[in-house]
Design a protein around this motif. Sequence first.
Motif, PDB file in Angstrom:
ATOM      1  N   GLU A 198       1.058  -1.542  -0.048  1.00 27.02           N
ATOM      2  CA  GLU A 198      -0.324  -0.057  -0.299  1.00 27.02           C
ATOM      3  C   GLU A 198       0.880   1.141  -0.312  1.00 27.02           C
ATOM      4  O   GLU A 198       2.008   1.429   0.462  1.00 27.02           O
ATOM      5  N   SER A 199       0.467   2.281  -0.648  1.00 24.93           N
ATOM      6  CA  SER A 199       1.017   3.650  -0.474  1.00 24.93           C
ATOM      7  C   SER A 199       1.091   4.525   1.136  1.00 24.93           C
ATOM      8  O   SER A 199       2.300   5.041   0.886  1.00 24.93           O
ATOM      9  N   PHE A 200      -0.459   4.360   1.626  1.00 24.32           N
ATOM     10  CA  PHE A 200      -0.642   5.766   2.962  1.00 24.32           C
ATOM     11  C   PHE A 200      -0.301   6.559   2.619  1.00 24.32           C
ATOM     12  O   PHE A 200       0.159   7.043   3.284  1.00 24.32           O
ATOM     13  N   THR A 201       0.010   7.305   1.139  1.00 20.03           N
ATOM     14  CA  THR A 201       0.173   8.579   0.967  1.00 20.03           C
ATOM     15  C   THR A 201      -1.386   9.614   2.293  1.00 20.03           C
ATOM     16  O   THR A 201      -0.681  10.600   2.214  1.00 20.03           O
ATOM     17  N   CYS A 202      -2.070   8.663   2.156  1.00 23.01           N
ATOM     18  CA  CYS A 202      -3.609   9.169   3.097  1.00 23.01           C
ATOM     19  C   CYS A 202      -3.394  10.592   2.428  1.00 23.01           C
ATOM     20  O   CYS A 202      -3.930  12.017   3.324  1.00 23.01           O
ATOM     21  N   THR A 203      -3.718  11.045   1.896  1.00 18.93           N
ATOM     22  CA  THR A 203      -4.090  12.622   1.034  1.00 18.93           C
ATOM     23  C   THR A 203      -5.650  12.567   0.801  1.00 18.93           C
ATOM     24  O   THR A 203      -6.058  13.813   0.148  1.00 18.93           O
ATOM     25  N   GLY A 204      -5.875  11.471   0.520  1.00 18.39           N
ATOM     26  CA  GLY A 204      -7.831  11.465   0.249  1.00 18.39           C
ATOM     27  C   GLY A 204      -8.186  11.526  -1.206  1.00 18.39           C
ATOM     28  O   GLY A 204      -9.114  11.703  -1.602  1.00 18.39           O
ATOM     29  N   ASP A 205      -6.716  11.431  -2.102  1.00 18.97           N
ATOM     30  CA  ASP A 205      -7.250  11.547  -3.508  1.00 18.97           C
ATOM     31  C   ASP A 205      -7.738  10.207  -4.053  1.00 18.97           C
ATOM     32  O   ASP A 205      -7.560  10.175  -5.180  1.00 18.97           O
ATOM     33  N   HIS A 206      -7.633   9.236  -3.522  1.00 17.06           N
ATOM     34  CA  HIS A 206      -7.471   7.628  -3.802  1.00 17.06           C
ATOM     35  C   HIS A 206      -9.050   8.083  -4.068  1.00 17.06           C
ATOM     36  O   HIS A 206      -9.735   7.708  -3.153  1.00 17.06           O
ATOM     37  N   ALA A 207      -9.656   7.408  -5.194  1.00 16.83           N
ATOM     38  CA  ALA A 207     -11.109   7.059  -5.197  1.00 16.83           C
ATOM     39  C   ALA A 207     -11.372   6.049  -3.822  1.00 16.83           C
ATOM     40  O   ALA A 207     -11.290   4.969  -4.058  1.00 16.83           O
ATOM     41  N   GLY A 208     -12.755   6.263  -3.486  1.00 17.38           N
ATOM     42  CA  GLY A 208     -13.517   5.686  -2.217  1.00 17.38           C
ATOM     43  C   GLY A 208     -12.698   5.851  -1.029  1.00 17.38           C
ATOM     44  O   GLY A 208     -12.774   4.669  -0.422  1.00 17.38           O
ATOM     45  N   ASP A 209     -11.804   5.921  -0.981  1.00 17.62           N
ATOM     46  CA  ASP A 209     -10.636   5.712   0.702  1.00 17.62           C
ATOM     47  C   ASP A 209     -10.588   7.183   1.014  1.00 17.62           C
ATOM     48  O   ASP A 209     -10.018   8.878  -0.265  1.00 17.62           O
ATOM     49  N   SER A 210     -11.163   7.924   2.095  1.00 19.31           N
ATOM     50  CA  SER A 210     -11.292   9.083   2.936  1.00 19.31           C
ATOM     51  C   SER A 210      -9.148   8.642   3.694  1.00 19.31           C
ATOM     52  O   SER A 210      -8.610   7.715   4.237  1.00 19.31           O
ATOM     53  N   VAL A 211      -9.603  10.668   4.139  1.00 16.34           N
ATOM     54  CA  VAL A 211      -8.121   9.797   5.056  1.00 16.34           C
ATOM     55  C   VAL A 211      -8.015   9.140   5.981  1.00 16.34           C
ATOM     56  O   VAL A 211      -7.266   8.801   6.833  1.00 16.34           O
ATOM     57  N   ALA A 212      -9.444   9.106   6.786  1.00 17.32           N
ATOM     58  CA  ALA A 212      -9.957   8.990   8.241  1.00 17.32           C
ATOM     59  C   ALA A 212      -9.179   7.254   7.662  1.00 17.32           C
ATOM     60  O   ALA A 212      -9.440   6.381   8.841  1.00 17.32           O
ATOM     61  N   HIS A 213     -10.047   6.590   6.616  1.00 14.33           N
ATOM     62  CA  HIS A 213      -9.726   5.197   6.421  1.00 14.33           C
ATOM     63  C   HIS A 213      -8.435   4.551   5.894  1.00 14.33           C
ATOM     64  O   HIS A 213      -8.277   3.743   6.638  1.00 14.33           O
ATOM     65  N   CYS A 214      -7.728   6.189   5.678  1.00 13.17           N
ATOM     66  CA  CYS A 214      -5.655   5.334   4.931  1.00 13.17           C
ATOM     67  C   CYS A 214      -5.946   5.249   5.879  1.00 13.17           C
ATOM     68  O   CYS A 214      -4.690   4.596   6.228  1.00 13.17           O
ATOM     69  N   LYS A 215      -5.424   6.133   6.905  1.00 19.00           N
ATOM     70  CA  LYS A 215      -4.628   6.491   8.900  1.00 19.00           C
ATOM     71  C   LYS A 215      -5.301   5.051   9.529  1.00 19.00           C
ATOM     72  O   LYS A 215      -4.484   4.631  10.384  1.00 19.00           O
ATOM     73  N   THR A 216      -6.599   4.605   9.233  1.00 16.42           N
ATOM     74  CA  THR A 216      -6.639   3.588  10.409  1.00 16.42           C
ATOM     75  C   THR A 216      -5.870   1.936   9.749  1.00 16.42           C
ATOM     76  O   THR A 216      -5.093   1.383  10.199  1.00 16.42           O
TER      77      THR A 216
END
Length: 314
Positions: free
Chosen positions: A76-94
């Motif tokens: 996974e990239s885990f950039t957590c910028t919210g720019d991936h389709a269907g992925d929020s920053v909060a979910h990415c951080k989780t």
Amino acid sequence: MKGYRFALTLICTFLAVLAFVGQASEASAGEREPWNDPEYALIVDAYELNTIDWDLLVKDKRIAAFISKASDGLPESFTCTGDHAGDSVAHCKTMWRKYAVSRELFRTRRMVAKANGLLWGAYHLGRPGNPIDQANHFLDYADPQADELMVLDIDGMDSTQFMSLDDAQIFVGHIKERTGRYPILYANNNVAKFIGDHSSAYPVLSRLPLWYARYKPDVDGIFPMGNWSSFAMWQFSSADNCSLRRCPYRVQGTLTDIDVNLAPVTKAQLAKIWPQGDLLPPRLEAPSLIASAPQALPPTPPKAEVTALNYQDF
């Protein structure tokens, strides 16, 4: 009247016992269940977040090794910028926290297992996607040492869910290039049989030592299968055939349906061959003794060729 009821109850109980014994005998008829042989070493394998009570697990002296899930597919990239389709920053951080915890747990487990005298191994679950990136992901995650087993897990033939066999060949080749040795192959009966039947198309996969998954009382009559004369390990127990009521083998300190595997050797023998790393010799077919037409006898072959023709144990 009381005596009659007592006698009737006694008869019913006796008949129930007979029925139970008959069912048990019928269930065990023809079942070898070789994992009950105390000479064979047993191996536990677990997902990254399965709970383990190590104090209890190590009391079982049959357990010789522990294999943990390491990586799964592409990193996974885990950039957590919210720019991936269907992925929020909060979910990415989780998901990043889950990944960080599981990786830390993996390293802690390895330290505890080896400190308690267990052999250690790690596996990568092959998924669709660049196989070289997946191989690098596994090596970065597991950081396999020279005394540790490496495994490529191919769970099925559906290429939308699992790594294709062509990509699997590339994966294991890259592992060999970076580490100097090959991983072994985990496969169920369908995957193993397909590879065995098409060994010429998969010359590397078909010669990796096989970790065979099949939940039966024995695997008599299965081997030889392609280049495999037998299995290196056999996963005989999992959630597929283990419940709260009945399980082939219970391991203290783990989930009731933890995966348990058998190696057809003693613990001491397993320790000597554990890291693996080499391809199996190709299994040669016996030469046909029936000629299509009478012909002159050929010259006596060189000694090396005679040796190869007699090499049928693999």
